[in-house]
Scaffold this motif. Structure first.
Motif, short mmCIF file in Angstrom:
data_model
loop_
_atom_site.label_atom_id
_atom_site.label_comp_id
_atom_site.label_asym_id
_atom_site.label_seq_id
_atom_site.Cartn_x
_atom_site.Cartn_y
_atom_site.Cartn_z
N PHE A 12 0.79 -1.19 0.15
CA PHE A 12 0.07 0.00 -0.19
C PHE A 12 0.82 1.35 0.04
N TRP A 26 -4.07 8.11 -3.19
CA TRP A 26 -4.00 6.98 -3.91
C TRP A 26 -4.81 7.13 -5.10
N LEU A 31 -5.03 1.02 -6.94
CA LEU A 31 -5.65 0.12 -5.71
C LEU A 31 -6.15 -1.11 -6.10
N CYS A 92 -9.31 4.82 1.21
CA CYS A 92 -8.92 3.47 0.90
C CYS A 92 -9.38 2.67 2.09
N GLY A 109 -5.09 -5.50 4.06
CA GLY A 109 -5.34 -3.88 3.91
C GLY A 109 -6.22 -3.45 4.68
#
Length: 276
Positions: A12, A26, A31, A92, A109
């Motif tokens: 990440f 991001w 992603l 995210c 994650g």
């Protein structure tokens, strides 16, 4: 746990961008690849659920999800524009919370962004957080998500405190290979009134966070009705999390060590430090 932390950083942090104002972000397309979604359409569905969660939590969606265009090569030096989204760390976090629980990287994650989102003021880098700080961060996340889980269970038909206790036990039984809350408490050597979640290390807490959030999402997403079905749903999710731990070569939660200090003790120590 160390291997998972390293994987989190490499996975990440490597796709994180910084703008000219020092703000991190991001790209959704990057992603998507990391989270192993092969179709943008499927990933957009996850993003849409994350946007709804963002709005329900009282946040401005546009502050965390910004639509942008990106030029990509299509061969022979030509390019075409595709839709992309600039995401905040919180965005995210919501995406992985709403991701496909069958993907191992989603579990990684989820834990990573939960800790980073909650504890950013304590340390800039994930690896700099102490075990106590990680425990505090994830325990606080569980408190928040257990409220949402209780609401989802109630909508499914789990009405009374006794029924909710049974519902929680089904989740524990799935995750802990048949052990109920009282069995876990006994294994940890805890007294009546002591909360088992306050006596878990960060790895064990992370597994329970994943169990809670994914059960919450499944109950809501599939519009589960009937307390018996809700019980089985919680058991199923707990068992799937256990299966993921096994496939990753991790230690089963019931075999993880019980920390000497409770989360409540750590919180009190943190408060004393702030007062000094």
């Amino acid at each position: 746990m160390e291997d998972l932390q390293k994987y989190s950083e490499e996975t990440f942090e490597s796709i994180k961008h910084i703008n000219e104002y020092g703000q991190e972000y991001w790209f959704a397309r990057e992603l998507q690849e990391v989270l192993e979604y092969t179709q943008w359409r499927r990933f957009e569905e996850t993003i849409d659920r994350a946007k709804i969660a963002c709005e329900k939590s009282g946040n401005e969606v546009s502050d965390h999800f910004a639509d942008v265009g990106k030029m990509v090569p299509i061969g022979s030096g030509a390019e075409r524009e595709i839709n992309d989204i600039m995401l905040s760390r919180y965005a995210c976090y919501l995406i992985v919370q709403n991701g496909d629980p069958r993907k191992e990287v989603i579990a990684v994650g989820q834990t990573y962004f939960a800790v980073k989102t909650r504890q950013q003021e304590l340390a800039e880098n994930y690896d700099q957080l102490t075990e106590d700080q990680k425990r505090l961060a994830i325990r606080n996340e569980i408190k928040t998500h257990n409220k949402s889980l209780a609401a989802a269970a109630q909508m499914a038909g789990v009405k009374t405190p006794l029924e909710y206790a049974v519902f929680q036990n089904y989740g524990y039984m799935g995750l802990y290979g048949g052990l109920k809350a009282k069995d876990i408490k006994q294994r940890k050597g805890l007294k009546d009134g002591q909360d088992i979640l306050d006596h878990m290390g960060s790895t064990e807490l992370a597994a329970n966070l994943f169990r809670a959030t994914q059960t919450d999402e499944k109950l809501r997403r599939e519009h589960i009705q009937g307390k018996a079905t809700a019980y089985q749903t919680h058991y199923y999710v707990g068992r799937k999390v256990r299966q993921t731990i096994r496939e990753l070569g991790g230690t089963m939660p019931e075999d993880l060590p019980t920390p000497e200090k409770s989360v409540k003790q750590i919180a009190k120590e943190q408060e004393k430090k702030k007062l000094k």
